[in-house]
Write a protein that holds these residues in place. Structure first.
Motif, PDB file in Angstrom:
ATOM      1  N   PHE A  92       0.830  -1.213   0.000  1.00 50.07           N
ATOM      2  CA  PHE A  92       0.000   0.000   0.000  1.00 50.07           C
ATOM      3  C   PHE A  92       0.862   1.260   0.000  1.00 50.07           C
ATOM      4  O   PHE A  92       0.627   2.201  -0.750  1.00 50.07           O
ATOM      5  N   GLY A  93       1.883   1.288   0.859  1.00 52.77           N
ATOM      6  CA  GLY A  93       2.714   2.483   0.970  1.00 52.77           C
ATOM      7  C   GLY A  93       3.487   2.785  -0.301  1.00 52.77           C
ATOM      8  O   GLY A  93       3.544   3.946  -0.752  1.00 52.77           O
ATOM      9  N   ILE A  94       4.083   1.764  -0.908  1.00 51.01           N
ATOM     10  CA  ILE A  94       4.883   1.983  -2.117  1.00 51.01           C
ATOM     11  C   ILE A  94       3.974   2.341  -3.298  1.00 51.01           C
ATOM     12  O   ILE A  94       4.275   3.246  -4.089  1.00 51.01           O
ATOM     13  N   TRP A  95       2.835   1.638  -3.427  1.00 48.91           N
ATOM     14  CA  TRP A  95       1.896   1.937  -4.518  1.00 48.91           C
ATOM     15  C   TRP A  95       1.353   3.362  -4.388  1.00 48.91           C
ATOM     16  O   TRP A  95       1.245   4.092  -5.383  1.00 48.91           O
ATOM     17  N   SER A  96       1.027   3.763  -3.163  1.00 46.83           N
ATOM     18  CA  SER A  96       0.486   5.104  -2.942  1.00 46.83           C
ATOM     19  C   SER A  96       1.501   6.183  -3.320  1.00 46.83           C
ATOM     20  O   SER A  96       1.138   7.265  -3.797  1.00 46.83           O
ATOM     21  N   LYS A  97       2.777   5.879  -3.136  1.00 54.07           N
ATOM     22  CA  LYS A  97       3.827   6.862  -3.435  1.00 54.07           C
ATOM     23  C   LYS A  97       4.155   6.927  -4.912  1.00 54.07           C
ATOM     24  O   LYS A  97       4.351   8.012  -5.479  1.00 54.07           O
ATOM     25  N   TYR A  98       4.210   5.767  -5.586  1.00 55.98           N
ATOM     26  CA  TYR A  98       4.703   5.718  -6.965  1.00 55.98           C
ATOM     27  C   TYR A  98       3.636   5.391  -8.004  1.00 55.98           C
ATOM     28  O   TYR A  98       3.877   5.544  -9.203  1.00 55.98           O
ATOM     29  N   GLY A  99       2.468   4.886  -7.571  1.00 58.04           N
ATOM     30  CA  GLY A  99       1.443   4.467  -8.517  1.00 58.04           C
ATOM     31  C   GLY A  99       1.686   3.088  -9.087  1.00 58.04           C
ATOM     32  O   GLY A  99       0.961   2.631  -9.972  1.00 58.04           O
ATOM     33  N   HIS A 100       2.708   2.416  -8.615  1.00 55.12           N
ATOM     34  CA  HIS A 100       3.013   1.042  -8.979  1.00 55.12           C
ATOM     35  C   HIS A 100       3.917   0.482  -7.879  1.00 55.12           C
ATOM     36  O   HIS A 100       4.301   1.200  -6.953  1.00 55.12           O
ATOM     37  N   TYR A 101       4.258  -0.794  -7.997  1.00 55.81           N
ATOM     38  CA  TYR A 101       5.086  -1.420  -6.955  1.00 55.81           C
ATOM     39  C   TYR A 101       6.535  -1.511  -7.396  1.00 55.81           C
ATOM     40  O   TYR A 101       6.821  -1.781  -8.579  1.00 55.81           O
ATOM     41  N   ARG A 102       7.435  -1.298  -6.455  1.00 59.22           N
ATOM     42  CA  ARG A 102       8.867  -1.414  -6.706  1.00 59.22           C
ATOM     43  C   ARG A 102       9.472  -2.421  -5.742  1.00 59.22           C
ATOM     44  O   ARG A 102       9.121  -2.446  -4.563  1.00 59.22           O
ATOM     45  N   LEU A 103      10.396  -3.219  -6.236  1.00 53.19           N
ATOM     46  CA  LEU A 103      11.076  -4.211  -5.405  1.00 53.19           C
ATOM     47  C   LEU A 103      12.519  -4.328  -5.872  1.00 53.19           C
ATOM     48  O   LEU A 103      12.772  -4.492  -7.066  1.00 53.19           O
TER      49      LEU A 103
END
Length: 244
Positions: free
Chosen positions: A159-170
Motif C-alpha cells: 500500500f505504501g509503495i503503490w500510494s507513493k509511486y502508482g506502482h510497486y517497486r522491489l
C-alpha cells in the motif's frame, strides 16, 4: 541470523498500548476482513467439533471466529498485552476458548493432538521461526492440517509503495533481513524458505492462496491506493497436511 531473540521480540510486542490492542474489531482489520478471513476459514475446512490450535492468536479475534463455528479452540499467545485483551473478551463472551501464554518455539503440553493448526501473520514476526513452525506441525494429529499466512514476501509495504509511486517497486528479495516495526521487527524471508521448510517437516502442501481484493470493495473504500490490493497480493496463505 536474527539480531534479536524470541524473548526480546515477545517483550517488545508486550509493550503495545491498550488502545492499539483494543482497536481490532470482530474481523480483525480491513485486510483481514476483506482478504484473509474467508480464505483462512475455507482452507481450514469443517470446524464444528474439531480441535484447533490458534498459534500466535494475538488479541483473539480469529480464535473467536473459530469458536463461533463450533471449534474447540486452544489459543497460544506469548505477548502480555495481546493475551490480556483476549482473556478479557473471553470473560465477557464465554466461548470456551483456552488461552495459553507461551513462546511458539517452545510449546507446552497442550493435551491431545489437534485436527488443525492455524498460524496467521505470525511466523514473519518470530526470530526462531523454524522452531515455531516445527512445533505447530508436531502439535497435529496424523492427517492434520496446518494453515499459515504471511505478508507476501514479494509485496511487502504494498500500500505504501503503490500510494507513493502508482506502482510497486522491489529491489531486494532473496536476502533475509529485519524490517523495523512500531514495536518489534518483522522479518523478510523469501517465500521459498517457508515452503521448503514445511516440506522438510514431512508435510504435503495442498494449496497456496494469494488473495486479491474485489475491485468494487476497493472502489467503495474511497481510499487512494487501495486498488493496489486488486492488482497484487499483499498476503499469501499456505495450507499443508501431515501424513495420515
Amino acid at each position: 541470523m536474527s539480531k534479536i531473540s524470541n524473548a526480546e521480540a515477545i517483550a517488545a510486542w508486550s509493550t503495545m498500548p491498550a488502545d492499539v490492542v483494543s482497536a481490532y474489531d470482530d474481523q480483525g482489520d480491513y485486510p483481514k476482513r476483506h482478504l484473509m478471513n474467508a480464505n483462512l476459514l475455507r482452507m481450514l475446512g469443517a470446524l464444528d467439533g474439531r480441535r484447533v490450535l490458534d498459534a500466535g492468536s494475538g488479541e483473539g479475534y480469529f480464535s473467536r471466529l473459530l469458536a463461533d463455528r463450533g471449534a474447540d479452540v486452544v489459543a497460544v499467545e506469548p505477548a502480555d498485552a495481546l493475551r490480556a485483551r483476549a482473556r478479557e473478551i473471553e470473560r465477557d463472551r464465554g466461548q470456551g476458548i483456552t488461552f495459553v501464554q507461551a513462546d511458539l518455539a517452545e510449546l507446552p503440553d497442550l493435551g491431545r493432538p489437534f485436527d488443525a493448526v492455524v498460524c496467521s501473520m505470525v511466523l514473519l514476526a518470530v526470530p526462531d521461526w523454524k522452531a515455531a513452525m516445527a512445533a505447530c506441525v508436531a502439535a497435529l494429529k496424523p492427517g492434520g492440517r496446518f494453515v499459515f499466512s504471511l505478508t507476501h514476501p514479494a509485496f511487502e509495504d504494498l500500500f505504501g509503495i503503490w500510494s507513493k509511486y502508482g506502482h510497486y517497486r522491489l529491489d531486494r528479495y532473496l536476502d533475509d533481513y529485519e524490517m523495523p516495526g512500531d514495536y518489534a521487527p518483522d522479518f523478510h524471508r523469501p517465500l521459498s524458505a517457508y515452503l521448503n521448510q514445511i516440506i522438510s517437516l514431512g508435510c504435503r502442501i495442498t494449496e497456496v492462496c494469494e488473495p486479491g481484493l474485489d475491485p468494487q470493495v476497493a472502489a467503495d473504500s474511497g481510499v487512494e491506493g487501495t486498488e493496489s490490493y486488486v492488482a497484487l497480493p499483499n498476503f499469501v496463505i499456505i495450507s499443508a497436511e501431515t501424513d495420515g
